[in-house]
Design a protein around this motif. Structure first.
Motif, short mmCIF file in Angstrom:
data_model
loop_
_atom_site.label_atom_id
_atom_site.label_comp_id
_atom_site.label_asym_id
_atom_site.label_seq_id
_atom_site.Cartn_x
_atom_site.Cartn_y
_atom_site.Cartn_z
N THR A 236 -9.76 -4.75 -25.66
CA THR A 236 -9.08 -4.68 -26.95
C THR A 236 -9.58 -5.81 -27.83
O THR A 236 -9.74 -6.95 -27.36
N ALA A 237 -9.83 -5.51 -29.10
CA ALA A 237 -10.27 -6.53 -30.05
C ALA A 237 -9.53 -6.34 -31.36
O ALA A 237 -9.41 -5.22 -31.86
N ASP A 238 -9.02 -7.45 -31.91
CA ASP A 238 -8.35 -7.36 -33.20
C ASP A 238 -9.29 -7.72 -34.34
O ASP A 238 -8.91 -7.66 -35.51
N GLN A 239 -10.55 -8.09 -34.02
CA GLN A 239 -11.58 -8.23 -35.05
C GLN A 239 -12.42 -6.95 -35.06
O GLN A 239 -12.57 -6.29 -34.04
N PRO A 240 -12.97 -6.57 -36.21
CA PRO A 240 -13.84 -5.40 -36.26
C PRO A 240 -15.07 -5.58 -35.37
O PRO A 240 -15.46 -6.71 -35.04
N ARG A 253 -26.18 0.07 -21.79
CA ARG A 253 -25.06 -0.02 -20.84
C ARG A 253 -25.57 0.03 -19.41
O ARG A 253 -26.50 0.76 -19.09
N PRO A 254 -24.94 -0.74 -18.52
CA PRO A 254 -25.50 -0.95 -17.18
C PRO A 254 -25.37 0.26 -16.28
O PRO A 254 -24.59 1.18 -16.53
N GLU A 255 -26.15 0.23 -15.20
CA GLU A 255 -26.04 1.27 -14.18
C GLU A 255 -24.63 1.30 -13.63
O GLU A 255 -23.98 0.27 -13.48
N GLY A 256 -24.18 2.49 -13.32
CA GLY A 256 -22.85 2.65 -12.72
C GLY A 256 -21.74 2.85 -13.72
O GLY A 256 -20.64 3.24 -13.35
N LEU A 257 -22.01 2.59 -15.03
CA LEU A 257 -20.99 2.80 -16.05
C LEU A 257 -21.04 4.25 -16.48
O LEU A 257 -21.98 4.69 -17.15
N TYR A 258 -20.03 5.03 -16.08
CA TYR A 258 -20.08 6.48 -16.25
C TYR A 258 -19.45 6.95 -17.55
O TYR A 258 -20.01 7.79 -18.25
N ARG A 259 -18.28 6.42 -17.90
CA ARG A 259 -17.57 6.90 -19.08
C ARG A 259 -17.07 5.74 -19.93
O ARG A 259 -16.67 4.70 -19.40
N ILE A 260 -17.08 5.96 -21.25
CA ILE A 260 -16.46 5.03 -22.19
C ILE A 260 -15.68 5.88 -23.19
O ILE A 260 -16.20 6.88 -23.69
N LYS A 261 -14.45 5.50 -23.45
CA LYS A 261 -13.64 6.25 -24.42
C LYS A 261 -12.72 5.29 -25.15
O LYS A 261 -12.41 4.20 -24.65
N GLY A 262 -12.32 5.70 -26.34
CA GLY A 262 -11.39 4.88 -27.09
C GLY A 262 -11.66 4.93 -28.58
O GLY A 262 -12.30 5.87 -29.08
N THR A 299 -9.71 -2.31 -32.02
CA THR A 299 -10.66 -1.57 -31.18
C THR A 299 -10.09 -1.55 -29.78
O THR A 299 -9.75 -2.60 -29.22
N ARG A 300 -9.96 -0.36 -29.22
CA ARG A 300 -9.41 -0.22 -27.87
C ARG A 300 -10.32 0.71 -27.09
O ARG A 300 -10.50 1.88 -27.44
N LEU A 301 -10.91 0.20 -26.02
CA LEU A 301 -11.86 0.97 -25.22
C LEU A 301 -11.48 0.90 -23.75
O LEU A 301 -10.95 -0.11 -23.26
N VAL A 302 -11.74 1.98 -23.04
CA VAL A 302 -11.63 2.02 -21.59
C VAL A 302 -13.00 2.39 -21.04
O VAL A 302 -13.62 3.36 -21.48
N LEU A 303 -13.49 1.60 -20.08
CA LEU A 303 -14.79 1.82 -19.46
C LEU A 303 -14.57 2.13 -17.98
O LEU A 303 -13.85 1.39 -17.29
N ILE A 304 -15.18 3.20 -17.49
CA ILE A 304 -14.97 3.66 -16.12
C ILE A 304 -16.32 3.79 -15.44
O ILE A 304 -17.26 4.38 -15.98
#
Length: 354
Positions: A236-240, A253-262, A299-304
């Motif tokens: 989470t970021a409160d700056q743009p 993005r690194p190996e093993g990072l499958y999904r990003i959403k937000g 900005t709110r992101l979830v990385l899986i």
């Protein structure tokens, strides 16, 4: 651009005997409120509630809990996607189980080129048999090509080989799969949250999509077999966010990072809109929409992923923040982001489609 509820379409591929149907049955048993549409392009069986679908092209069968299954051939794909993505179907995700002899790249192309605006690519999941990996590569030399375009590889039947052999196969698969996430599993035991969001329940019993806070609250096993491990990172970021630096992060993005959403706030670069970010494997899409009235601009992101370094991901994303007036992005820095915004009418594939 009008907002359309999009349904991820996950392609499940792998050669005969790799365990695709076992994995799919596991996902369906573990859905817990997620309404799953299944499209079977195979002569296998979905063993849910004693119902079997085997070669019944053109038929649709209810699997209970709101899930549907239809057996199709590739030429009917768009027709059935149109049916399954109708709001009346109320589905949360669609899984296509490809034939053991199918060309997964063609199925991926069909999804990315679909003019159905309710469809969004949910990733190519390739299943391999840990005990038969070498023999499969010998029988099917195209295995290497299939792994190279996968977004996630499941090394299944990990319980049938010893630790040293599993490490060897895992390493070989990872080398062939490039940046794709690679996880080991037994009996197809992949947690559904790795592949798609499980729906939670509202107070009146109706389904709702998981919130960011829900992601860490539903880590429970529904099977006798443990789920393959995965990692979730919330940011989470409160700056743009600076458009160019965020794209640099997404491109590397690194190996093993499958999904990003937000949701992403680009601040003065586009003050009117927030951007929904959807990334799976190599696929990336942004969707702009007006900021909801009264919504805090975050900005709110979830990385899986699997085997990822959470601290490193946080540090990299922190480096994408706009740090002050002198760091404010110019308007042209949004051009890179806009490359990944689909055309309003065609919904065509973005520039990085395979």
């Amino acid at each position: 651009m009008s907002s359309v509820q999009q349904i991820p379409v996950v392609i499940l591929a792998g050669f005969l005997g790799s365990g695709k149907t076992t994995l799919l049955n596991h996902l369906l048993r573990s859905a817990r409120g997620t309404r799953v549409g299944v499209m079977v392009n195979d002569f296998g069986s979905i063993e849910i509630d004693a119902m079997t679908v085997a070669g019944q092209v053109g038929s649709t069968v209810s699997l209970g809990n709101g899930c549907l299954c239809c057996a199709v051939d590739a030429s009917e794909l768009d027709t059935y996607l149109e049916v399954l993505t109708r709001p009346s179907s109320r589905l949360d995700v669609i899984v296509i189980e490809a034939s053991g002899l199918a060309e997964p790249q063609e199925l991926v192309r069909m999804i990315l080129a679909s003019e159905n605006r309710r469809v969004v690519y949910g990733g190519l999941v390739e299943v391999v048999d840990a005990a038969e990996f070498d023999a499969t590569r010998e029988r099917h030399p195209e295995t290497d090509r299939h792994l190279a375009i996968a977004d996630l590889v499941v090394v299944n039947k990990a319980d049938r080989v010893g630790p040293d052999e599993l490490r060897r196969v895992h390493t070989a698969v990872a080398d062939l799969a490039g940046r794709a996430a690679v996880i080991d599993a037994a009996y197809g035991g992949v947690d559904p949250e790795f592949l798609f969001d499980r729906a939670a329940r509202t107070d009146d019993g109706g389904p709702r999509q998981l919130t960011f806070e829900d992601l860490d609250d539903l880590r429970t096993d529904e099977d006798d077999h443990p789920h393959a491990a995965y990692d979730t990172v919330s940011f989470t970021a409160d700056q743009p966010m600076h458009p160019r630096r965020l794209l640099d992060f997404l491109d590397s993005r690194p190996e093993g990072l499958y999904r990003i959403k937000g949701f992403v706030d680009f601040g003065a670069a586009d003050p009117a809109n927030r951007y929904t970010l959807h990334a799976v494997g190599r696929f990336l899409r942004f969707h702009p929409e007006p900021w909801p009235r009264g919504e805090e601009r975050l900005t709110r992101l979830v990385l899986i992923g699997s085997g990822t370094d959470g601290d490193a991901l946080h540090k990299a994303l922190d480096g994408c923040r706009v740090t002050g007036p002198r760091d404010a992005p110019e308007e042209h820095t949004m051009w890179g982001v806009l490359r990944y915004v689909p055309e309003p009418e065609s919904g065509g594939a973005p520039a990085d489609a395979p």
